[in-house]
Design a protein around this motif. Structure first.
Motif, PDB file in Angstrom:
ATOM      1  N   PHE A 170       0.818  -1.215   0.000  1.00 48.38           N
ATOM      2  CA  PHE A 170       0.000   0.000   0.000  1.00 48.38           C
ATOM      3  C   PHE A 170       0.852   1.265   0.000  1.00 48.38           C
ATOM      4  N   LYS A 171       2.121   1.146   0.354  1.00 49.07           N
ATOM      5  CA  LYS A 171       3.020   2.294   0.250  1.00 49.07           C
ATOM      6  C   LYS A 171       3.360   2.587  -1.199  1.00 49.07           C
ATOM      7  N   LYS A 172       3.420   1.533  -2.029  1.00 48.66           N
ATOM      8  CA  LYS A 172       3.837   1.698  -3.423  1.00 48.66           C
ATOM      9  C   LYS A 172       2.669   1.754  -4.405  1.00 48.66           C
ATOM     10  N   TYR A 173       1.553   1.076  -4.062  1.00 47.90           N
ATOM     11  CA  TYR A 173       0.488   0.924  -5.058  1.00 47.90           C
ATOM     12  C   TYR A 173      -0.865   1.343  -4.475  1.00 47.90           C
ATOM     13  N   SER A 174      -1.806   1.613  -5.365  1.00 44.66           N
ATOM     14  CA  SER A 174      -3.142   2.028  -4.927  1.00 44.66           C
ATOM     15  C   SER A 174      -3.945   0.825  -4.458  1.00 44.66           C
ATOM     16  N   GLY A 175      -5.035   1.120  -3.768  1.00 35.58           N
ATOM     17  CA  GLY A 175      -5.876   0.049  -3.246  1.00 35.58           C
ATOM     18  C   GLY A 175      -7.077  -0.234  -4.113  1.00 35.58           C
ATOM     19  N   LYS A 176      -6.997   0.085  -5.408  1.00 36.22           N
ATOM     20  CA  LYS A 176      -8.137  -0.125  -6.303  1.00 36.22           C
ATOM     21  C   LYS A 176      -8.118  -1.533  -6.893  1.00 36.22           C
ATOM     22  N   ASN A 177      -9.320  -2.029  -7.149  1.00 34.88           N
ATOM     23  CA  ASN A 177      -9.495  -3.311  -7.848  1.00 34.88           C
ATOM     24  C   ASN A 177      -8.781  -4.476  -7.153  1.00 34.88           C
ATOM     25  N   LEU A 178      -8.884  -4.516  -5.839  1.00 36.33           N
ATOM     26  CA  LEU A 178      -8.258  -5.598  -5.077  1.00 36.33           C
ATOM     27  C   LEU A 178      -9.269  -6.711  -4.829  1.00 36.33           C
ATOM     28  N   SER A 179      -8.773  -7.928  -4.713  1.00 36.96           N
ATOM     29  CA  SER A 179      -9.661  -9.073  -4.501  1.00 36.96           C
ATOM     30  C   SER A 179     -10.220  -9.052  -3.079  1.00 36.96           C
ATOM     31  N   PRO A 180     -11.448  -9.571  -2.871  1.00 38.22           N
ATOM     32  CA  PRO A 180     -12.010  -9.665  -1.512  1.00 38.22           C
ATOM     33  C   PRO A 180     -11.090 -10.443  -0.575  1.00 38.22           C
ATOM     34  N   GLU A 181     -10.484 -11.510  -1.085  1.00 38.48           N
ATOM     35  CA  GLU A 181      -9.592 -12.316  -0.248  1.00 38.48           C
ATOM     36  C   GLU A 181      -8.446 -11.462   0.289  1.00 38.48           C
ATOM     37  N   PHE A 182      -7.850 -10.661  -0.563  1.00 38.35           N
ATOM     38  CA  PHE A 182      -6.727  -9.821  -0.160  1.00 38.35           C
ATOM     39  C   PHE A 182      -7.157  -8.823   0.915  1.00 38.35           C
ATOM     40  N   CYS A 183      -8.314  -8.223   0.739  1.00 37.01           N
ATOM     41  CA  CYS A 183      -8.799  -7.206   1.680  1.00 37.01           C
ATOM     42  C   CYS A 183      -9.164  -7.835   3.024  1.00 37.01           C
TER      43      CYS A 183
END
Length: 803
Positions: free
Chosen positions: A392-405
């Motif tokens: 999250f320091k390098k990349y945005s939090g868009k379009n992430l899988s439910p599992e990851f969240c």
């Protein structure tokens, strides 16, 4: 798909022919000098030299050189006029040059309509001189993008220069570039079916491209006569890339006896997600064929992986990694998943770690996500949290899988990182099931309640109670709401509860909440009754009740009694929070009094103090009252007394207040000297340095102020007022005429939450950009079609010997 287009390039300037004439010695000298300068690329100087020949237009060799020079100088309309003035005999003598310059000058001067007016006389001249000259000119026009003009010229005399197949190829290719695909298709098909090998093959390449853009199959079997197996495979692969699987199947039928048949059939099955059939086909393929091609190794690996043949997939991926032009990052990524398939988690992590990169990249982001999930799954939550943070320091939090969240929430919950967990839960709570959500809400509610974050805690508890019935949390929520001033709904319940439980911890806290509520709505009678009830509780401190009694007396207008009660709390309480509340209440009572009155009250409180711990707090209150009355000198006297007290620790804040008060009095020099001496003695700090810059600006010493601001900017990158420092710095540079650095700093500002300031900053950026813009214009060139254009060059010029 392999596209073949056309590329020709003719030298723009041809050497002058030799003529059997004689010039005067002087004219010959001018001509030779002009010719030499022209060949050296110095057209302007050549132009000046040739003008020295008085009747140069009457001399053929001079006229031709003059034409080349003015063409080089981009005087295209003059070029056209010069040619139109020339005699037929002269044009015939220099036909190739004049024809070329006529066409190019017409095009570049915007007079393309003249090109259609070529007479049969010119066609006759070309037939007489030989077709190759026209071929070269047309090739150059075609290469330069003149597709419409090329077709137009050919229409004048195709039968004299080109065969029907060549004519159809050139015009069809022109229509292709003009995106008239349907018209191009008919012409190219005619050329393909009626041409010799070279012309036919090139026409076929164009026809394949046209069919691709039209989304149509090639004409079987007519056009297939020019395809070898390699061409068929290329066509099939292009159909696969564009999901035209039915077309790919038809091409595959033509390759049944080819060694690549089974791998290609497997690939088609894979694209259709027919993974079991794909496995059968890949297993029938020649292993040597697969091993010789990285792309086929990748296909074989993916088919085995999707069929859960993880060890086989791993073997193929390892071979793929060693193949020529292999994507190493992809190979690592896929190998890790293969290991994961048979529970070799250390190997899985190893291959993903190989893909980590300091720079932003696709496989770096995948590796960070996969590592976070892997360590969450294996319950190594601290390591998992590390990779979540890096992601999250390098990349945005868009379009992430439910599992990851959801696993991110679990990791934060397991580590009790509740501050970090709250915003994540707000964003992804809709993904969690009720039991999981209850667990998270309860934990976060308790955490924020323990930290005194009552607004947040009340929201979390309210959401929690929507999912379950919990009497303890219900009571806690009511008490929180009272603390936050939301009394109306539960007043009766909590009043009765307090009366029955005044000597319990819950009863006392609830009673204090009710007292605040009653005082808030000016109901001093009920507030006093509750204070009397709570006074019966053995554990309730007198200081707390004295404070609230003071509030009651303030509301009733009994200021002397209120002051006495607040003074009692300030002078005797050991509760720092209660002392702070009493000081604030006392200050509100005194701020409309005269300096003599409030200084006398403060002095009496100081004289009655039992504990010295509140001494500096009461002095700060006195200084604050002086500042409210604009008595900055008296306030500074208090501050200097505090600095003389060795028990006072926050000397920087006090010195900054002294500096501000001096500047309020216009004593910028004194403030500057005092603050600079303090920084030298105690070390640099951004707050004091910012005041030093303000003092310099007050003295109109802008350059010194700028230097101080730059020192803050570079020395304290994490300073909370960094945006303010940059804005002041940019404004001073702008006012001082230093536009380029001002623009640099304005561009670093972002005031999205302050539209007015944002507008001012953007306006200044726009203004300064016009002043200091030194950026070169960026030119973007279209993609070229070198291979295809080269083929057209060969076709247009190949008949030099034929004709």
């Amino acid at each position: 798909m392999k596209y073949i287009y056309f590329f020709l390039f003719l030298p723009l300037f041809l050497l002058a022919s030799e003529y059997d004439f004689s010039l005067s010695q002087l004219h010959e000298k001018y001509y030779e000098k002009a010719f030499t300068l022209y060949k050296q690329g110095e057209a302007e100087s050549a132009f000046e030299e040739i003008l020295k020949i008085g009747d140069f237009k009457q001399r053929p060799e001079c006229r031709l050189l003059y034409l080349k020079i003015i063409y080089d100088l981009k005087r295209y309309k003059e070029s056209v006029a010069l040619i139109n003035e020339s005699s037929k005999e002269f044009i015939e003598q220099n036909l190739t040059d004049f024809f070329y310059f006529y066409f190019q000058s017409c095009r570049k001067s915007g007079d393309e309509s003249s090109l259609s007016n070529f007479s049969e006389e010119y066609a006759y001249l070309f037939q007489k001189k030989g077709n190759i000259n026209l071929r070269k000119i047309l090739a150059d026009l075609f290469t330069d993008g003149g597709y419409e003009i090329t077709a137009e010229i050919i229409d004048i005399f195709p039968e004299r220069v080109f065969t029907e197949s060549e004519y159809a190829l050139i015009v069809g290719a022109a229509e292709f570039y003009l995106k008239n695909y349907r018209k191009a298709k008919e012409l190219l098909k005619f050329s393909c079916l009626n041409a010799s090998n070279e012309t036919g093959k090139t026409a076929l390449e164009y026809l394949t491209a046209v069919n691709f853009y039209l989304g149509e199959l090639p004409e079987f079997p007519d056009t297939f006569k020019f395809y070898n197996d390699k061409s068929k495979i290329n066509l099939l692969v292009n159909y696969l890339k564009n999901d035209k699987l039915d077309y790919a199947d038809k091409v595959a039928e033509e390759l049944e006896n080819n060694e690549y048949y089974y791998p290609l059939k497997a690939l088609i099955n894979l694209k259709r997600n027919q993974i079991k059939t794909a496995l059968k086909h890949i297993n029938k393929a020649d292993t040597a064929v697969i091993k010789n091609h990285g792309c086929l190794l990748d296909v074989a690996a993916e088919i085995n992986y999707k069929n859960k043949k993880y060890r086989n997939a791993l073997a193929y991926y390892k071979l793929y990694a060693k193949s020529e032009n292999a994507d190493k990052n992809y190979a690592n990524y896929a190998a890790a998943y293969s290991f994961n398939g048979f529970y070799r988690y250390n190997n899985t992590a190893y291959y993903w770690l190989k893909n980590l990169d300091e720079k932003h990249s696709f496989y770096d982001s995948l590796a960070l996500k996969d590592l976070a999930l892997l360590y969450n799954f294996t319950e190594h939550y601290r390591i998992s949290a590390k990779y979540y943070r890096q992601f999250f320091k390098k990349y945005s939090g868009k379009n992430l899988s439910p599992e990851f969240c959801l696993n991110r929430l679990l990791t934060l919950f397991k580590l009790k990182y509740f501050d970090s967990m709250l915003p994540v839960l707000k964003e992804y709570s809709y993904l969690a099931d009720d039991e999981t959500l209850k667990k998270y809400l309860f934990a976060l509610g308790n955490y924020n309640y323990s930290k005194g974050n009552f607004t947040v805690a009340s929201e979390l508890y309210a959401d929690y109670l929507k999912l379950t019935n919990d009497p303890d949390i219900s009571f806690r929520l009511e008490r929180i709401n009272y603390t936050l001033g939301k009394y109306e709904d539960t007043e009766d319940y909590l009043l009765a509860f307090t009366g029955k439980n005044y000597d319990s911890e819950r009863g006392r806290k609830t009673g204090l909440d009710l007292i605040k509520y009653y005082i808030g709505k000016n109901d001093t009678e009920n507030a006093e009754k509750l204070i009397d009830i709570l006074a019966r509780g053995k554990s309730e401190t007198d200081d707390t009740l004295s404070f609230w009694r003071g509030k009651i007396q303030t509301l009733r207008g009994n200021e002397e009694q209120a002051v006495a009660l607040y003074g009692k709390v300030i002078s005797s309480s050991r509760d720092s929070v209660m002392v702070k509340d009493a000081l604030n209440a006392l200050r509100l009572l005194l701020e409309d009094k005269s300096p003599r009155q409030y200084s006398r009250v403060i002095s009496s409180v100081i004289d009655s103090m039992s504990y010295r711990r509140s001494y500096n707090d009461i002095l700060l209150t006195l200084a604050d009252l002086y500042e409210t009355s604009e008595l900055y000198g008296q306030a500074n006297e208090v501050y200097f007394n505090m600095l003389a007290d060795s028990s006072f620790s926050d000397s920087t804040a006090i010195m900054n207040k002294i500096g501000v008060n001096l500047m309020y009095r216009g004593k910028f020099e004194e403030a500057d000297t005092l603050l600079n001496r303090f920084v030298i003695e105690r070390g640099k700090n951004p707050e004091t340095m910012l005041l030093i810059a303000a003092a310099d600006m007050g003295k109109n010493k802008i350059s010194r102020a700028v230097n101080v601001l730059l020192d803050i900017y570079f020395s304290f990158p994490e300073y909370s007022k960094r945006e303010e420092v940059i804005l002041i710095l940019a404004d001073n540079l702008y006012g001082n005429g230093q536009f380029l650095p001002a623009l640099y700093f304005y561009r670093k500002l972002n005031f999205e939450n302050d539209p007015q300031t944002d507008f001012i900053v953007k306006t200044k950026i726009s203004e300064l950009t016009k002043i200091v813009d030194r950026e070169s214009e960026l030119f973007k060139f279209p993609l070229s079609f070198e291979n295809s254009l080269k083929t057209m060059a060969e076709i247009l010029e190949k008949n030099e010997t034929d004709n």
